[in-house]
Design a protein around this motif. Sequence first.
Motif, PDB file in Angstrom:
ATOM      1  N   ASP A  96      -0.794  -1.919   4.763  1.00 16.19           N
ATOM      2  CA  ASP A  96      -1.606  -3.098   4.468  1.00 16.19           C
ATOM      3  C   ASP A  96      -0.734  -4.346   4.607  1.00 16.19           C
ATOM      4  OD1 ASP A  96      -3.706  -1.402   3.837  1.00 16.19           O
ATOM      5  OD2 ASP A  96      -3.107  -1.267   1.738  1.00 16.19           O
ATOM      6  N   GLU A 111      -0.704  -5.834  -4.762  1.00 15.71           N
ATOM      7  CA  GLU A 111      -1.227  -4.761  -3.932  1.00 15.71           C
ATOM      8  C   GLU A 111      -1.539  -5.228  -2.511  1.00 15.71           C
ATOM      9  OE1 GLU A 111      -1.195  -1.728  -5.060  1.00 15.71           O
ATOM     10  OE2 GLU A 111      -0.427  -2.479  -6.972  1.00 15.71           O
ATOM     11  N   GLY A 136       0.805  -1.213   0.000  1.00 16.56           N
ATOM     12  CA  GLY A 136       0.000   0.000   0.000  1.00 16.56           C
ATOM     13  C   GLY A 136       0.835   1.258   0.000  1.00 16.56           C
ATOM     14  N   GLU A 137       0.183   2.396  -0.236  1.00 15.20           N
ATOM     15  CA  GLU A 137       0.877   3.673  -0.356  1.00 15.20           C
ATOM     16  C   GLU A 137       1.503   4.121   0.955  1.00 15.20           C
ATOM     17  OE1 GLU A 137      -3.065   6.545   0.280  1.00 15.20           O
ATOM     18  OE2 GLU A 137      -2.102   6.382  -1.694  1.00 15.20           O
TER      19      GLU A 137
END
Length: 306
Positions: free
Chosen positions: A209, A226, A204-205
Amino acid sequence: MEKAGETMRFKEKVCCLETTPMLTVALEDDPGVVNSPSKRQRDRIVPHSESAMCGGTFELRIEQFENSGALLAAGNRCVPECRTFFRVCLKHFQKVVSPEPCTYGNVLTPLLGTNSFTVPDNQAPLRINFTFKWPGTFSLIIEAWNSASNLPSLNVTSPETLISRFAIQRHQPVGTAWAQDSLQGEHTQLYYSYRVVCSQHYYGEGCSDYCRPRNDTFGHYTCGKEGQRLCLPGWQNEYCSQSICQAGCSLDHGYCDQPGECKCHYGWQGRLCDQCMHYPGCLHGTCQQPFQCTCKEGWGGLFCNQ
């Protein structure tokens, strides 16, 4: 079992264990920053065997440093030459960068060269681990210091040994690509690069996560690019903990512990668990529900045998 599973899932979301492979990480209090470390420490060398709970890592590479005049920040010359090491201080974004504290951590390099030099490409980057959601912005202080010996000095507060100090603010998303940068001082110039990468199993950014592949009681899945859970064949639901039964297995009367099974609930039978069991001893009868004995035409009695 479900409670145990929920507990395990909660633990997975909040922490991971990773070994710190590099030199130093010192964390300091900052009351104004959420998730700032709680223990104040001075600059120190950290053995490579230490471990840290982390969601990601800020990495920085010193690539080239120019100090052709062998000058200190005060204007004096190094004697006999500037044995140069660096201190990197990483902190939350500030419009005006204050010297201390290093809210995200700091690190000291070994001696990298004298006066002007280029750092070899195989030199491991400096690493500062973080345990919070990466905000995407940061402030950075890079100081070049002169060491009186062939070892870095732990004294990085004496202005007499300071060569140069740079302070910047930057925006940096998570990713594997290196951001190239250069800084110009009065008599020095620094070329360096940096990036922010997630620790193993974090995505995640903001590296917040968490997904760790597993194949046990708590789930059966791998992880996508992702961080999404990808169920192994034969498993389903959010945590891939529910097995997919044999095709056609009765949803109401059958179940399975492993993919492809079709086990019958009490009172049901057959390959697909869609046949009710007669009342014991029922001879000429049928059933719609378990243990019935509904006599066929022409038969009677408790067991439909008359």
